[in-house]
Design a protein around this motif. Structure first.
Motif, mmCIF file in Angstrom:
data_model
loop_
_atom_site.group_PDB
_atom_site.id
_atom_site.type_symbol
_atom_site.label_atom_id
_atom_site.label_comp_id
_atom_site.label_asym_id
_atom_site.label_seq_id
_atom_site.Cartn_x
_atom_site.Cartn_y
_atom_site.Cartn_z
ATOM 1 N N LEU A 1 0.832 -1.204 0.000
ATOM 2 C CA LEU A 1 0.000 0.000 0.000
ATOM 3 C C LEU A 1 0.865 1.252 0.000
ATOM 4 C CD1 LEU A 1 -2.899 -0.923 2.451
ATOM 5 C CD2 LEU A 1 -3.067 -0.557 -0.007
ATOM 6 N N LEU A 2 1.945 1.262 0.737
ATOM 7 C CA LEU A 2 2.850 2.416 0.754
ATOM 8 C C LEU A 2 3.465 2.642 -0.624
ATOM 9 C CD1 LEU A 2 4.736 2.192 4.181
ATOM 10 C CD2 LEU A 2 3.195 3.977 3.416
ATOM 11 N N LYS A 3 3.852 1.543 -1.269
ATOM 12 C CA LYS A 3 4.427 1.642 -2.612
ATOM 13 C C LYS A 3 3.414 2.233 -3.578
ATOM 14 C CE LYS A 3 7.917 -1.775 -3.533
ATOM 15 N NZ LYS A 3 8.242 -3.031 -4.149
ATOM 16 N N GLN A 4 2.192 1.732 -3.474
ATOM 17 C CA GLN A 4 1.149 2.225 -4.367
ATOM 18 C C GLN A 4 0.879 3.695 -4.101
ATOM 19 O OE1 GLN A 4 -2.224 -0.300 -3.843
ATOM 20 N NE2 GLN A 4 -1.369 -1.989 -5.045
ATOM 21 N N LEU A 5 0.869 4.088 -2.853
ATOM 22 C CA LEU A 5 0.636 5.490 -2.507
ATOM 23 C C LEU A 5 1.773 6.362 -3.010
ATOM 24 C CD1 LEU A 5 -0.817 5.400 1.112
ATOM 25 C CD2 LEU A 5 -1.951 6.198 -0.944
ATOM 26 N N ALA B 1 1.228 9.236 -5.645
ATOM 27 C CA ALA B 1 1.359 10.561 -5.035
ATOM 28 C C ALA B 1 1.797 11.618 -6.032
ATOM 29 C CB ALA B 1 2.320 10.496 -3.852
ATOM 30 N N PRO B 2 2.791 11.439 -6.879
ATOM 31 C CA PRO B 2 3.142 12.498 -7.833
ATOM 32 C C PRO B 2 2.020 12.770 -8.829
ATOM 33 C CG PRO B 2 4.875 10.812 -7.746
ATOM 34 C CD PRO B 2 3.767 10.372 -6.889
ATOM 35 N N GLN B 3 1.266 11.844 -9.253
ATOM 36 C CA GLN B 3 0.171 12.076 -10.187
ATOM 37 C C GLN B 3 -0.907 12.899 -9.527
ATOM 38 O OE1 GLN B 3 -1.086 8.217 -11.358
ATOM 39 N NE2 GLN B 3 0.549 7.921 -12.848
#
Length: 162
Positions: free
Chosen positions: A141-145, A149-151
C-alpha cells in the motif's frame, strides 16, 4: 380276785403310763401347734410386708413411667411448631436452589462468552504469519501510494488553475 386286782392294777398302771405318754405327746403337739401358729403369723407378716413393698414398687414404677412420659413430652415439639419450622426450611432450601440455578445459568453464559471470545482470538502461532501478511500488505500500500502521489499533485495543481 387277787389276780383280777393285780390285773386291774397293772391295767391302771398301764393306763397311767399311756396317759402320761398322751400328756407328753399332747404337750409336744400343743408346742408344735404354737410354733406353727407363730410361723404362720410370721409368714402373714412377711406377706403383708411384701404386698406393701410390692405396692410401693408398683407406685415407684408408675412414678418413673410418669416422669419418663413428662420428660418425653417436654422433649417433643408441637405439631404446629414442627410444621412452621419445616415450611421455613423448605423455603430456605428452595431459595438456595433458585440461587444455585441462577448462578449456574450465569456461569454457563460466562462460559459461552469466554468460548466465543477464545474462538475469535488468534493464537501465537497464527499471529506471526498474520503480522507478516499485514506488513507485506502495508508495504504494498505504501508503494502504491508513493507511486500515485506524484500524479495526484499534478492533478491538484491543474485543478487549482482551472
Amino acid at each position: 380276785d387277787e389276780v383280777l386286782l393285780k390285773h386291774i392294777q397293772a391295767t391302771i398302771l398301764q393306763v397311767q403310763e399311756d396317759c402320761e405318754k398322751l400328756n407328753f405327746i399332747t404337750g409336744d403337739l400343743v408346742d408344735g401347734h404354737r410354733q406353727k401358729q407363730k410361723d404362720i403369723e410370721a409368714l402373714f407378716q412377711s406377706l403383708e410386708k411384701l404386698e406393701k413393698e410390692k405396692a410401693d414398687r408398683e407406685d415407684l414404677v408408675t412414678e418413673i413411667n410418669v416422669k419418663a412420659d413428662k420428660a418425653t413430652l417436654a422433649g417433643k415439639v408441637s405439631r404446629t411448631q414442627f410444621d412452621a419450622t419445616m415450611e421455613h426450611l423448605n423455603k430456605m432450601i428452595q431459595d438456595m436452589l433458585d440461587r444455585i440455578t441462577g448462578q449456574e445459568q450465569d456461569w454457563h453464559q460466562i462460559q459461552q462468552k469466554l468460548i466465543e471470545e477464545m474462538d475469535s482470538k488468534l493464537d501465537r502461532l497464527e499471529l506471526t504469519p498474520f503480522r507478516q501478511r499485514l506488513e507485506e500488505r502495508w508495504k504494498t500500500l505504501l508503494k502504491q501510494l508513493q507511486e500515485k502521489a506524484p500524479q495526484m499533485e499534478a492533478d491538484d495543481a491543474a485543478g487549482i488553475r482551472k
